[in-house]
Design a protein around this motif. Structure first.
Motif, PDB file in Angstrom:
ATOM      1  N   GLN A 121      -8.671   5.917  -1.242  1.00 52.39           N
ATOM      2  CA  GLN A 121      -7.247   6.251  -1.181  1.00 52.39           C
ATOM      3  C   GLN A 121      -7.052   7.564  -0.435  1.00 52.39           C
ATOM      4  O   GLN A 121      -7.853   8.495  -0.566  1.00 52.39           O
ATOM      5  CB  GLN A 121      -6.660   6.373  -2.587  1.00 52.39           C
ATOM      6  CG  GLN A 121      -6.603   5.049  -3.311  1.00 52.39           C
ATOM      7  CD  GLN A 121      -5.829   5.136  -4.611  1.00 52.39           C
ATOM      8  OE1 GLN A 121      -6.400   4.976  -5.686  1.00 52.39           O
ATOM      9  NE2 GLN A 121      -4.531   5.402  -4.513  1.00 52.39           N
ATOM     10  N   CYS A 177      -4.269   2.800   0.933  1.00 51.26           N
ATOM     11  CA  CYS A 177      -5.382   2.312   0.118  1.00 51.26           C
ATOM     12  C   CYS A 177      -6.227   1.351   0.942  1.00 51.26           C
ATOM     13  O   CYS A 177      -5.706   0.395   1.528  1.00 51.26           O
ATOM     14  CB  CYS A 177      -4.868   1.604  -1.130  1.00 51.26           C
ATOM     15  SG  CYS A 177      -6.158   0.772  -2.080  1.00 51.26           S
ATOM     16  N   TRP A 198      -1.365  -1.860  -7.079  1.00 50.99           N
ATOM     17  CA  TRP A 198      -0.913  -0.467  -7.179  1.00 50.99           C
ATOM     18  C   TRP A 198      -0.461  -0.210  -8.610  1.00 50.99           C
ATOM     19  O   TRP A 198       0.253  -1.029  -9.216  1.00 50.99           O
ATOM     20  CB  TRP A 198       0.247  -0.192  -6.231  1.00 50.99           C
ATOM     21  CG  TRP A 198      -0.135  -0.067  -4.787  1.00 50.99           C
ATOM     22  CD1 TRP A 198      -0.043  -1.019  -3.809  1.00 50.99           C
ATOM     23  CD2 TRP A 198      -0.655   1.109  -4.144  1.00 50.99           C
ATOM     24  NE1 TRP A 198      -0.488  -0.525  -2.609  1.00 50.99           N
ATOM     25  CE2 TRP A 198      -0.859   0.777  -2.778  1.00 50.99           C
ATOM     26  CE3 TRP A 198      -0.970   2.399  -4.566  1.00 50.99           C
ATOM     27  CZ2 TRP A 198      -1.353   1.687  -1.849  1.00 50.99           C
ATOM     28  CZ3 TRP A 198      -1.465   3.304  -3.650  1.00 50.99           C
ATOM     29  CH2 TRP A 198      -1.653   2.955  -2.311  1.00 50.99           C
ATOM     30  N   CYS A 257      -4.808   2.773  -6.806  1.00 56.62           N
ATOM     31  CA  CYS A 257      -4.981   1.484  -6.149  1.00 56.62           C
ATOM     32  C   CYS A 257      -6.236   0.833  -6.717  1.00 56.62           C
ATOM     33  O   CYS A 257      -7.213   1.517  -7.031  1.00 56.62           O
ATOM     34  CB  CYS A 257      -5.119   1.706  -4.648  1.00 56.62           C
ATOM     35  SG  CYS A 257      -5.452   0.215  -3.694  1.00 56.62           S
ATOM     36  N   GLY A 281      -9.629   3.037  -7.117  1.00 58.21           N
ATOM     37  CA  GLY A 281      -9.855   4.203  -6.287  1.00 58.21           C
ATOM     38  C   GLY A 281      -9.628   5.481  -7.074  1.00 58.21           C
ATOM     39  O   GLY A 281      -9.275   5.440  -8.265  1.00 58.21           O
TER      40      GLY A 281
END
Lengths: 112, 116
Positions: B6, B23, B34, B92, B108
């Protein structure tokens, strides 16, 4: 609707002591359950998952969790806490649309 | 496999400005999600994509939010006319899709947004 409840927003244990983080779930379908760990300023790392196989699930870093359908619980344990275990832990359930519903988290503090 | 990436990691902006986050999912993961995480809370679902198709949006996602995944690879999340209440960590995640038992989401490190 699926949901998870984590008992205790903060838990403190002494280094070397047993770690027990509690999670109860509700699910209208066979649940897929997860524990994630989040270290400060980092994303979430998968610790372990239950996907209807063995009820005792072993994860990384010495953690394990037991799925108990009768108690609708999925508590996370570790026999001996280490200073590096200090983090926030999230219990989560996957709903029928494969979306993950998280609990509010439990911050684990390790006392020297 | 480099994991979910990210960018940026941190973003500070003034109220009313637009921001965009990126992302990059794990290679060959069909699904991209998300989430938003506010202080003291668990992540909350915002939206997700199956390849380039946006399949679901949470009611948390106001009209000021838009997400895209144009080629089924990376995704962007844009917030227009930011408000102080948008301050949060935006996470993400990606997953392979397919068989439910293997559809594990990998996260992430997140983008932390601060709106002044």
């Amino acid at each position: 609707a699926q949901s998870v409840t984590q008992l205790g927003s903060h838990v403190s244990v002494s280094e070397g002591a047993l770690v027990l983080l509690r999670c109860n779930y509700s699910s209208s379908v066979p649940p897929y359950l997860f524990w994630y760990v989040q270290y400060p300023n980092q994303g979430l790392q998968l610790l372990l998952k239950y996907t209807s196989a063995a009820t005792l699930v072993k994860g990384i870093n010495g953690f394990e969790a037991e799925f108990k359908k009768s108690e609708t619980s999925f508590h996370l344990t570790k026999p001996s806490a280490h200073m590096s275990d200090a983090a926030e832990y999230f219990c989560a359930v996957m709903n029928r649309d494969d979306k993950i519903i998280f609990g509010k988290g439990t911050r684990l503090h390790i006392l020297p | 496999d480099t994991g979910v990436s990210q960018d940026p990691r941190h973003k500070i902006t003034k109220r009313g400005q637009n921001v965009t986050f990126r992302c990059d999912p794990i290679s060959e993961h069909n699904r991209l999600y998300w989430y938003r995480q506010t202080l003291g809370q668990g992540p909350e679902f915002l939206t997700y994509f199956q390849n380039e198709a946006q399949l679901e949006k949470s009611r948390l996602l106001s009209d000021r939010f838009s997400a895209e995944r144009p080629k089924g690879s990376f995704s962007t999340l844009e917030i227009q006319r930011t408000e102080q209440g948008d301050s949060a960590m935006y996470l993400c995640a990606s997953s392979p899709g397919g068989v439910r038992t293997k559809n594990i989401q990998y996260f992430g490190a997140g983008t932390r947004l601060s709106v002044l």
